[in-house]
Structure formats: C-alpha cells, structure tokens
Design an enzyme around this catalytic site. Structure first.
Site, mmCIF file in Angstrom:
data_model
loop_
_atom_site.group_PDB
_atom_site.id
_atom_site.type_symbol
_atom_site.label_atom_id
_atom_site.label_comp_id
_atom_site.label_asym_id
_atom_site.label_seq_id
_atom_site.Cartn_x
_atom_site.Cartn_y
_atom_site.Cartn_z
ATOM 1 N N HIS A 23 78.056 -90.627 58.519
ATOM 2 C CA HIS A 23 76.700 -90.214 58.899
ATOM 3 C C HIS A 23 76.334 -90.830 60.249
ATOM 4 O O HIS A 23 75.288 -91.477 60.391
ATOM 5 C CB HIS A 23 75.670 -90.620 57.840
ATOM 6 C CG HIS A 23 75.668 -89.747 56.632
ATOM 7 N ND1 HIS A 23 75.084 -90.134 55.443
ATOM 8 C CD2 HIS A 23 76.194 -88.521 56.397
ATOM 9 C CE1 HIS A 23 75.239 -89.170 54.550
ATOM 10 N NE2 HIS A 23 75.910 -88.186 55.108
ATOM 11 N N HIS A 79 78.756 -77.864 48.552
ATOM 12 C CA HIS A 79 77.830 -78.525 49.480
ATOM 13 C C HIS A 79 78.476 -78.437 50.856
ATOM 14 O O HIS A 79 79.692 -78.579 50.978
ATOM 15 C CB HIS A 79 77.612 -79.975 49.030
ATOM 16 C CG HIS A 79 76.980 -80.880 50.037
ATOM 17 N ND1 HIS A 79 75.875 -80.517 50.779
ATOM 18 C CD2 HIS A 79 77.283 -82.152 50.422
ATOM 19 C CE1 HIS A 79 75.540 -81.532 51.564
ATOM 20 N NE2 HIS A 79 76.380 -82.524 51.378
ATOM 21 N N GLU A 81 77.808 -79.973 54.025
ATOM 22 C CA GLU A 81 77.841 -80.990 55.059
ATOM 23 C C GLU A 81 79.239 -80.978 55.696
ATOM 24 O O GLU A 81 80.227 -80.616 55.055
ATOM 25 C CB GLU A 81 77.530 -82.347 54.431
ATOM 26 C CG GLU A 81 77.017 -83.386 55.395
ATOM 27 C CD GLU A 81 76.454 -84.595 54.672
ATOM 28 O OE1 GLU A 81 76.105 -85.561 55.388
ATOM 29 O OE2 GLU A 81 76.357 -84.596 53.434
ATOM 30 N N ASP A 83 81.572 -82.963 56.376
ATOM 31 C CA ASP A 83 82.728 -83.634 55.771
ATOM 32 C C ASP A 83 83.366 -82.791 54.669
ATOM 33 O O ASP A 83 84.507 -83.063 54.266
ATOM 34 C CB ASP A 83 82.348 -85.019 55.242
ATOM 35 C CG ASP A 83 81.146 -84.995 54.323
ATOM 36 O OD1 ASP A 83 80.169 -84.296 54.639
ATOM 37 O OD2 ASP A 83 81.161 -85.695 53.288
ATOM 38 N N HIS A 145 72.728 -84.194 47.427
ATOM 39 C CA HIS A 145 71.623 -84.785 48.144
ATOM 40 C C HIS A 145 71.100 -83.914 49.279
ATOM 41 O O HIS A 145 70.298 -84.374 50.110
ATOM 42 C CB HIS A 145 72.026 -86.164 48.684
ATOM 43 C CG HIS A 145 73.116 -86.098 49.741
ATOM 44 N ND1 HIS A 145 72.936 -86.588 51.005
ATOM 45 C CD2 HIS A 145 74.358 -85.619 49.701
ATOM 46 C CE1 HIS A 145 74.025 -86.434 51.714
ATOM 47 N NE2 HIS A 145 74.900 -85.860 50.947
ATOM 48 N N ASP A 164 79.174 -84.404 46.010
ATOM 49 C CA ASP A 164 78.781 -85.778 46.327
ATOM 50 C C ASP A 164 78.285 -86.546 45.098
ATOM 51 O O ASP A 164 78.241 -87.779 45.119
ATOM 52 C CB ASP A 164 77.703 -85.786 47.409
ATOM 53 C CG ASP A 164 78.291 -85.592 48.805
ATOM 54 O OD1 ASP A 164 79.495 -85.846 48.979
ATOM 55 O OD2 ASP A 164 77.561 -85.175 49.710
ATOM 56 N N TYR A 192 77.171 -96.204 47.162
ATOM 57 C CA TYR A 192 76.993 -94.783 47.438
ATOM 58 C C TYR A 192 75.665 -94.297 46.849
ATOM 59 O O TYR A 192 74.881 -93.615 47.515
ATOM 60 C CB TYR A 192 78.161 -94.001 46.839
ATOM 61 C CG TYR A 192 78.285 -92.584 47.318
ATOM 62 C CD1 TYR A 192 79.065 -92.268 48.418
ATOM 63 C CD2 TYR A 192 77.624 -91.548 46.666
ATOM 64 C CE1 TYR A 192 79.183 -90.959 48.865
ATOM 65 C CE2 TYR A 192 77.731 -90.243 47.099
ATOM 66 C CZ TYR A 192 78.519 -89.957 48.203
ATOM 67 O OH TYR A 192 78.626 -88.661 48.640
ATOM 68 N N HIS A 225 84.334 -87.193 47.067
ATOM 69 C CA HIS A 225 84.754 -88.447 47.697
ATOM 70 C C HIS A 225 85.193 -89.403 46.595
ATOM 71 O O HIS A 225 84.537 -89.507 45.556
ATOM 72 C CB HIS A 225 83.609 -89.116 48.470
ATOM 73 C CG HIS A 225 83.106 -88.346 49.648
ATOM 74 N ND1 HIS A 225 83.874 -88.063 50.749
ATOM 75 C CD2 HIS A 225 81.883 -87.810 49.905
ATOM 76 C CE1 HIS A 225 83.161 -87.384 51.629
ATOM 77 N NE2 HIS A 225 81.943 -87.205 51.129
#
Length: 396
Positions: A23, A79, A81, A83, A145, A164, A192, A225
């Site tokens: 991030h 999701h 994002e 990554d 999130h 996540d 996390y 992750h």
C-alpha cells in the site's frame, strides 16, 4: 513442489519473499507475502484471482504450464486491487473474450484501473456458476475491505475463496496453516486484521454471521495472501469474530516520541507507577519514531488503554506522534481509553493537542493528562509515578 491442493484445485500464485512495503509505504511486510491464485479444473476450468503487476509475465508463463490458456472458461475476480488484478492485462491479451465474474463494483474498479471493457459478468450474493461436478456460489462482501470485494464458495470441495479475508502478508513455501510457525502466522494474521480490517469490524461480524447461516460445509479457506487454512479452518473465523467484537487484552501501551528524553523518562516512570499497583497488566512502551507504525497499531488494538506522549515543538506535537494518531483515527479502534503526556520547554501545547486528538479518534478520554517542564526532576518524576498509579484506578 506440488501445488495441487485438491484433485480439482491447484495453487498458481506467486510467493514474494522480498516485499517489505505494501500500500505504498503504509504497511510493512517484514515476512514478505504471497499473491494466491487458484485454478479449478472441472467440466469447466476457472481461474480465481491473479497476481501483482510486477509478476504479470511470470504469472502467465507459469499458468501456461498448468493449462492451455484457451481452455480457461471463466475468470473470477473476488477483489480487484492491483495486487490481485495486476496480471489481468497480460492474461487478457491472450484470452481477451474470457468472461470475468465479479461484482458490479468490481467491473467499475477494473475499468477504472485498466481502462479496458472486458467481458464482465456481474454477480451478487446467491448467484451461482455451474462448472460441472461443483458449483461456485458468490457472496458479496462489500467493504471487506473494498467496495468490490466478494467471496466465492466451491461446493463439493467445500472451499471458501476469501481473497483478503482471513489472509496475512506472510511468505512461505509451505502452503498450509498447520505447516508453518504458529506464532508467526497469528502475529501476521492479527497485524493484517488490525491494519486493514479494523475499520470494518461491524461489517466483518455481520458477514461472517451471514456466511455461517448458509451452513456450508467448510474444509478449506483459501485467501489471496498467506497460508491456506486447511487444518481446522474455522479457527481463523473464530479469531475474526473475537477481533471484530471491540477487542482488547489486559494491556496498557504508551506510544510516544521525545526530543531530549524528557518525555521518554516520563513514559518510563508512568509505566512504573502503573505496574506498582497492577502487576497483572501488560505494559508496553513504544517510541513511535523508532518502532514500525503497523506494529504499534497492533499493540494499540490489543490494549484496553493507551497513553500518547510528545514533546512540544513549534506549538505542536512531534511528527511521528501526529502520524500515529492519524492512523489510530483512521482505524477507528473501539472500547479503549486514553490520555496524553509530555515534556515541554516554554509554550507546552502538546498535551492539550493530544487530548483534543484523542477525542477525535473516538477513544474515551481518561483525564487531561500530565505535562512536565524541561528535564523532569525528582519531584516531576514522582508526579509521573503517581499519575501512573491513578491512571490504573481511573480505567477500572
């Protein structure tokens, strides 16, 4: 190494041992991370999530070793994002018309990030995709999130692909939760949760309760992750429910920065006062100019009360203290009490500023704090000691 996790499902992700920041510079990843992607081979073949952009070519190259890309029938993006979606551009160059299953917000995110109008199929909670012997059931998890987040449940193999949710930034060649150091695993899982999911704790609790109400058998949780929860996967669900419920331990944490060690000496003496009347409480002192900010947030998350200290500088507070207060404010911790302290030379505004910020953070203010002039002398340190003793009584 065999990355086949069931007869139908193979891990096709990337382990990133070198990652140290995430991030931007917001999250420290001292144990690296992994970008978990999963390939399901049933009557239909499905790819769930991809990998981070720097590894896009490597990801696609490795995926080709597992399957002819043209045989991938569907892509599921839980999701989006970067990554998780970063390798999509490279992948879609080869299979541009493959349907991408995601939420409506997911399609908006992907279009916003990559400016491509791919073959999006938007889904909502309860929608299913028949892939042969198994079905995929989609469960929206908005704001867990990001607004686009969803989980995907695979019948038959009884796997929850949670992206996540239930993850950790934790690099390991051992894919499963029972094959890694448990202290390291839970330290990273708590870190996390604290730094990413705490602001959404109310939603976490509601979403878990919703999923549990479906009564799906659960043999495995596969996040995007860290480890796959194969051995008693419900253990991390139970932890999330605990962490989401205004979590605290019997701990008081002093977070401070100091210019000429006056504020440090105050912190140490206040801590001694606390311990003199409560030997059971855990007390931790963290200089926020020298301690990782995400680790500090974990200790704040665990605490029932915090004391924030700063010297006064330019009628304000020290830079590192201000940054940590901003993080505390953003994470929205609940069920915690707080007060300020600090040394000063002439104007002495720091404790007043900290007191005001504590209330903005949504923490319960214990009192107006304590400040001492210049380098605290014997009398000043005695006042700090007594303040520590009184603080314990005030937070009961």
């Amino acid at each position: 190494m065999d990355y086949k996790i069931t007869d139908k499902v193979t891990w096709v992700g990337k382990i990133d041992w070198e990652l140290r920041k995430f991030h931007g510079d917001e999250y420290s990843t001292k144990r690296g991370t992994s970008y978990n992607s999963y390939l399901i081979k049933d009557k239909k073949n499905v790819l769930i999530d991809t990998a981070w952009l720097p590894y896009d070519k490597e990801f696609v190259s490795n995926l080709k070793k597992e399957i002819d890309l043209k045989e991938i029938d569907y892509i599921v993006m839980n999701h989006n994002e970067v990554d998780h979606s970063g390798a999509l551009i490279e992948l879609m160059r080869e299979i541009p018309n493959t349907p991408i299953y995601c939420t409506a917000n997911g399609a908006k995110v992907l279009k916003g990030l990559y400016h491509e109008d791919w073959n999006f199929v938007t889904v909502k909670t309860g929608d299913t995709l028949d892939i042969g012997d198994s079905k995929l059931v989609f469960i929206e998890a908005r704001m867990l999130h990001w607004p686009d987040t969803m989980f995907t449940y695979m019948t038959g193999d009884n796997i929850l692909f949670s992206n996540d949710g239930f993850g950790q930034h934790f690099a390991t060649e051992n894919l499963y939760n029972n094959t890694v150091d448990q202290a390291e695993l839970y330290q990273e899982a708590l870190k996390y949760y604290t730094n990413i999911l705490t602001p959404f704790s109310v939603l976490v609790k509601k979403k878990i309760e919703e999923i549990l109400s479906f009564n799906y058998p659960l043999d495995m949780i596969c996040p995007s992750h860290g480890v796959i929860w194969r051995d008693n996967p419900v253990q991390i669900v139970e932890k999330y429910l605990e962490w989401a419920d205004n979590y605290q331990e019997n701990q008081i944490t002093l977070v401070y920065d100091t210019m000429w060690n006056g504020t440090r000496r105050m912190a140490e003496t206040i801590a001694k006062g606390i311990k003199s009347v409560d030997d059971e409480v855990t007390v931790k002192l963290l200089n926020c100019a020298k301690t990782d900010k995400n680790d500090i947030m974990v200790e704040v998350f665990k605490s029932k009360a915090i004391l924030i200290g700063s010297s006064t500088i330019n009628k304000g507070i020290l830079f590192s203290v201000a940054g940590n207060i901003e993080m505390i404010k953003g994470l929205g911790f609940k069920n915690k009490k707080a007060a300020g302290f600090g040394a000063y030379g002439w104007s002495g505004e720091s404790v007043k500023i900290i007191t005001e910020e504590i209330e903005k953070c949504g923490l319960k203010l214990v009192d107006e704090g304590i400040r001492e002039l210049w380098n605290p002398d014997k009398d000043a340190l005695e006042r700090c000691f007594e303040y520590g003793k009184e603080f314990v009584e005030k937070i009961k």
